[in-house]
Motif scaffolding. Structure first.
Motif, short mmCIF file in Angstrom:
data_model
loop_
_atom_site.label_atom_id
_atom_site.label_comp_id
_atom_site.label_asym_id
_atom_site.label_seq_id
_atom_site.Cartn_x
_atom_site.Cartn_y
_atom_site.Cartn_z
N TYR A 14 0.86 -1.23 0.10
CA TYR A 14 -0.05 -0.18 0.05
C TYR A 14 0.88 1.29 -0.09
O TYR A 14 0.68 2.13 -0.99
CB TYR A 14 -0.86 0.03 1.19
N GLY A 47 -3.86 5.43 7.77
CA GLY A 47 -3.10 4.33 7.05
C GLY A 47 -1.59 4.46 7.26
O GLY A 47 -0.90 4.38 8.22
N GLU A 66 -5.14 5.71 13.47
CA GLU A 66 -5.06 4.31 12.55
C GLU A 66 -5.36 3.39 13.57
O GLU A 66 -4.46 2.96 14.37
CB GLU A 66 -3.92 4.32 11.87
N MET A 71 -0.52 -1.01 9.24
CA MET A 71 -0.43 0.36 8.67
C MET A 71 0.07 1.28 9.34
O MET A 71 0.98 2.17 8.95
CB MET A 71 -2.15 0.69 8.14
#
Length: 251
Positions: A14, A47, A66, A71
């Motif tokens: 990601y 994130g 988060e 993440m």
């Protein structure tokens, strides 16, 4: 599985392949909210810290909230050089932040995961008087043939696929009910993305709905994406039509 766990084991991919936001958008956020260096932005569902980083680079104080451990740890490691960054384990519905303490709430690529009513109440609790909430997505341009064929691949191979960005592109009623009196400012920026094969594949594999390596449909997913890249790429590069959508207002 709880939605907070959707990106477990995907933090690295990601962080590597998700795009940032146009500089024009970041400048708009700062000017529209009259933000100065001493003020505080709460980036909810932060994130791996993509938007947080851009705000920090503009001199903002940023609190990243988060719930996903993978993440959040990735953001903490990559943003550790910024003294103005604070990381908190919390959810959109229970940020653990003090009441009346932040000058702007930002939500990047995450609002579609939230309990909207509970998040609205939490925003009303934590923002200072008249402070805004900013919702933003990097969204694929659904009029593009490449994007349409990409969606067909996802529908065929990804059991949890409900549309890109959780299908939030076409649900204006959600924004009308979230923002105070249904009033918000909408901005749109062209933010086309150029990928090589590795980047295109990585961008697709970073999605919450994408199958993981050990799952049944993974090989078919990768194969079909490889064919799509071969079809539309030129000299090893593919342009994905991308639009940054911003919604800003009081709640």
């Amino acid at each position: 599985m709880k939605t907070t766990e959707n990106f477990t084991d995907k933090a690295e991919i990601y962080a590597q392949y998700r795009p940032s936001y146009p500089n024009e958008y970041i400048d708009y956020l700062l000017s529209a909210n009259q933000l100065k260096g001493e003020q505080i932005v709460a980036d909810i569902g932060s994130g791996t810290g993509i938007l947080s980083r851009q705000l920090l680079e503009k001199g903002m104080n940023v609190i990243g909230v988060e719930p996903n451990d993978d993440m959040r740890k990735m953001a903490e490691e990559s943003l550790s050089i910024h003294s103005r960054f604070k990381s908190i384990k919390g959810t959109a519905e229970n940020t653990t932040l003090k009441g009346n303490s932040v000058d702007l709430v930002t939500v990047a690529q995450a609002f579609h995961w939230f309990d909207k009513k509970a998040f609205k109440i939490e925003c009303q609790r934590i923002v200072r008087q008249k402070a805004n909430v900013a919702l933003v997505w990097n969204s694929r341009d659904l009029t593009s043939p490449i994007i349409q064929e990409n969606a067909e691949i996802c529908q065929r191979t990804c059991s949890n696929f409900k549309g890109f960005s959780g299908g939030m592109e076409e649900t204006q009623d959600v924004f009308n009910s979230f923002f105070k009196d249904g009033k918000y400012e909408f901005k749109k920026y062209q933010n086309d993305l150029v990928f090589d094969y590795k980047g295109f594949l990585g961008r697709n594999l970073s999605a919450s709905y994408a199958p993981k390596k050990h799952e049944k449909k993974y090989k078919e997913f990768v194969y079909l994406l490889s064919e799509l890249f071969e079809k539309y790429s030129n000299n090893g590069k593919m342009v994905l039509q991308n639009i940054t959508r911003s919604y800003l207002g009081n709640v």
